[in-house]
Design a protein around this motif. Structure first.
Motif, PDB file in Angstrom:
ATOM      1  N   ARG A  18      45.536  40.813  38.719  1.00  9.78           N
ATOM      2  CA  ARG A  18      46.289  40.883  37.461  1.00  9.78           C
ATOM      3  C   ARG A  18      46.922  39.531  37.138  1.00  9.78           C
ATOM      4  NH1 ARG A  18      51.111  41.115  35.534  1.00  9.78           N
ATOM      5  NH2 ARG A  18      52.171  41.125  37.540  1.00  9.78           N
ATOM      6  N   LEU A  19      47.566  38.917  38.130  1.00 12.48           N
ATOM      7  CA  LEU A  19      48.215  37.628  37.914  1.00 12.48           C
ATOM      8  C   LEU A  19      47.216  36.532  37.538  1.00 12.48           C
ATOM      9  CD1 LEU A  19      50.838  37.681  40.814  1.00 12.48           C
ATOM     10  CD2 LEU A  19      51.304  37.847  38.353  1.00 12.48           C
ATOM     11  N   LEU A  20      46.007  36.640  38.065  1.00 13.43           N
ATOM     12  CA  LEU A  20      44.960  35.665  37.762  1.00 13.43           C
ATOM     13  C   LEU A  20      44.216  35.990  36.468  1.00 13.43           C
ATOM     14  CD1 LEU A  20      43.529  35.212  41.359  1.00 13.43           C
ATOM     15  CD2 LEU A  20      44.773  33.493  40.019  1.00 13.43           C
ATOM     16  N   SER A  21      44.570  37.114  35.845  1.00 12.92           N
ATOM     17  CA  SER A  21      43.905  37.565  34.612  1.00 12.92           C
ATOM     18  C   SER A  21      42.403  37.693  34.802  1.00 12.92           C
ATOM     19  CB  SER A  21      44.212  36.613  33.448  1.00 12.92           C
ATOM     20  OG  SER A  21      45.592  36.556  33.213  1.00 12.92           O
ATOM     21  N   LEU A  22      42.013  38.225  35.950  1.00 13.89           N
ATOM     22  CA  LEU A  22      40.582  38.388  36.209  1.00 13.89           C
ATOM     23  C   LEU A  22      40.027  39.547  35.392  1.00 13.89           C
ATOM     24  CD1 LEU A  22      40.287  37.893  40.074  1.00 13.89           C
ATOM     25  CD2 LEU A  22      39.754  36.278  38.257  1.00 13.89           C
ATOM     26  N   PRO A  23      38.828  39.384  34.862  1.00  6.81           N
ATOM     27  CA  PRO A  23      38.186  40.503  34.175  1.00  6.81           C
ATOM     28  C   PRO A  23      37.844  41.619  35.166  1.00  6.81           C
ATOM     29  CG  PRO A  23      37.064  38.430  33.692  1.00  6.81           C
ATOM     30  CD  PRO A  23      38.041  38.171  34.803  1.00  6.81           C
ATOM     31  N   HIS A  24      37.500  42.765  34.634  1.00  5.20           N
ATOM     32  CA  HIS A  24      37.050  43.917  35.412  1.00  5.20           C
ATOM     33  C   HIS A  24      35.883  43.480  36.307  1.00  5.20           C
ATOM     34  CE1 HIS A  24      36.789  48.306  35.862  1.00  5.20           C
ATOM     35  NE2 HIS A  24      35.483  48.162  35.879  1.00  5.20           N
ATOM     36  N   GLU A  45      26.355  44.166  32.047  1.00  5.46           N
ATOM     37  CA  GLU A  45      27.757  44.164  32.457  1.00  5.46           C
ATOM     38  C   GLU A  45      28.401  42.799  32.208  1.00  5.46           C
ATOM     39  OE1 GLU A  45      29.454  46.995  33.641  1.00  5.46           O
ATOM     40  OE2 GLU A  45      27.599  48.007  33.058  1.00  5.46           O
ATOM     41  N   THR A  46      27.667  41.732  32.471  1.00  6.58           N
ATOM     42  CA  THR A  46      28.179  40.386  32.216  1.00  6.58           C
ATOM     43  C   THR A  46      28.389  40.189  30.721  1.00  6.58           C
ATOM     44  OG1 THR A  46      27.103  39.505  34.198  1.00  6.58           O
ATOM     45  CG2 THR A  46      27.713  37.919  32.505  1.00  6.58           C
ATOM     46  N   LYS A  47      27.436  40.634  29.926  1.00  5.11           N
ATOM     47  CA  LYS A  47      27.558  40.535  28.471  1.00  5.11           C
ATOM     48  C   LYS A  47      28.796  41.294  27.981  1.00  5.11           C
ATOM     49  CE  LYS A  47      24.871  41.146  24.266  1.00  5.11           C
ATOM     50  NZ  LYS A  47      23.650  41.703  23.682  1.00  5.11           N
ATOM     51  N   ALA A  48      29.154  42.376  28.674  1.00  7.44           N
ATOM     52  CA  ALA A  48      30.335  43.166  28.321  1.00  7.44           C
ATOM     53  C   ALA A  48      31.628  42.526  28.837  1.00  7.44           C
ATOM     54  CB  ALA A  48      30.190  44.586  28.865  1.00  7.44           C
ATOM     55  N   GLY A  49      31.529  41.356  29.466  1.00  4.47           N
ATOM     56  CA  GLY A  49      32.715  40.622  29.895  1.00  4.47           C
ATOM     57  C   GLY A  49      33.200  40.942  31.295  1.00  4.47           C
ATOM     58  N   LYS A  50      32.350  41.528  32.110  1.00  5.10           N
ATOM     59  CA  LYS A  50      32.737  41.900  33.471  1.00  5.10           C
ATOM     60  C   LYS A  50      32.194  40.884  34.477  1.00  5.10           C
ATOM     61  CE  LYS A  50      32.599  46.751  32.175  1.00  5.10           C
ATOM     62  NZ  LYS A  50      31.900  48.024  32.351  1.00  5.10           N
ATOM     63  N   ARG A  88      35.141  46.685  48.196  1.00  2.00           N
ATOM     64  CA  ARG A  88      36.608  46.625  48.256  1.00  2.00           C
ATOM     65  C   ARG A  88      37.157  45.717  47.156  1.00  2.00           C
ATOM     66  NH1 ARG A  88      35.320  46.244  53.656  1.00  2.00           N
ATOM     67  NH2 ARG A  88      35.893  44.044  53.814  1.00  2.00           N
ATOM     68  N   LEU A  89      36.463  44.638  46.868  1.00  2.77           N
ATOM     69  CA  LEU A  89      36.888  43.683  45.845  1.00  2.77           C
ATOM     70  C   LEU A  89      36.768  44.258  44.440  1.00  2.77           C
ATOM     71  CD1 LEU A  89      37.633  40.721  45.069  1.00  2.77           C
ATOM     72  CD2 LEU A  89      35.170  40.266  45.030  1.00  2.77           C
ATOM     73  N   ALA A  90      35.772  45.082  44.219  1.00  5.04           N
ATOM     74  CA  ALA A  90      35.442  45.564  42.874  1.00  5.04           C
ATOM     75  C   ALA A  90      36.443  46.590  42.355  1.00  5.04           C
ATOM     76  CB  ALA A  90      34.043  46.160  42.872  1.00  5.04           C
ATOM     77  N   ASP A  91      36.468  46.693  41.031  1.00  6.74           N
ATOM     78  CA  ASP A  91      37.247  47.728  40.352  1.00  6.74           C
ATOM     79  C   ASP A  91      36.415  48.980  40.148  1.00  6.74           C
ATOM     80  OD1 ASP A  91      39.618  46.061  39.814  1.00  6.74           O
ATOM     81  OD2 ASP A  91      38.243  44.928  38.534  1.00  6.74           O
TER      82      ASP A  91
END
Length: 129
Positions: A18-24, A45-50, A88-91
């Motif tokens: 969240r602090l790094l403003s990382l995308p999904h 998924e990349t085109k959708a901004g993830k 674990r890293l993924a949303d």
């Protein structure tokens, strides 16, 4: 006296993202026989901004990775550990392919045990549907 509440590693990761403003972040799972479908899903998924993470090595490809069975088994173990770290890293987890084998089923179970949402490119392939 006030007490600071200790955060779990998962909460710390979520806060850092969240602090790094990382995308999904979405991790792609599935049999490597569906590499073309994984690549298409990566594109969508990349085109959708993830941010997309997926398997990086196809152990079934003829690159000599399986020439020594002992080395191949050790590599597979390391790749399995690496993919669990990606989960674990993924949303969210995106499962591609219309076939769910033992490895993919184990990844789904693992992701769900962590409370990660699991989405299926082929919903009929969901073993729990």
């Amino acid at each position: 006296m006030s007490y600071t509440q200790l955060l779990t590693p998962e909460e710390k990761l979520a806060e850092a993202k969240r602090l790094l403003s990382l995308p999904h972040i979405v991790v792609i799972c599935g049999s490597t026989r569906f590499l073309a479908e994984m690549n298409e899903a990566d594109l969508r998924e990349t085109k959708a901004g993830k941010i997309v993470v997926k398997p990086g090595i196809d152990m079934k490809s003829p690159r000599g990775l399986r020439s020594d069975p002992v080395d191949a088994e050790a590599l597979k173990g390391r790749l399995d550990d690496l993919h669990r770290a990606k989960i674990r890293l993924a949303d969210e987890v995106l499962v591609v392919g219309d076939y769910i084998g033992d490895s993919t089923r184990a990844e789904i179970v693992y992701a769900r045990s962590l409370g990660k949402p699991v989405r299926f490119a082929h919903p009929e392939a969901d073993p729990d549907a």
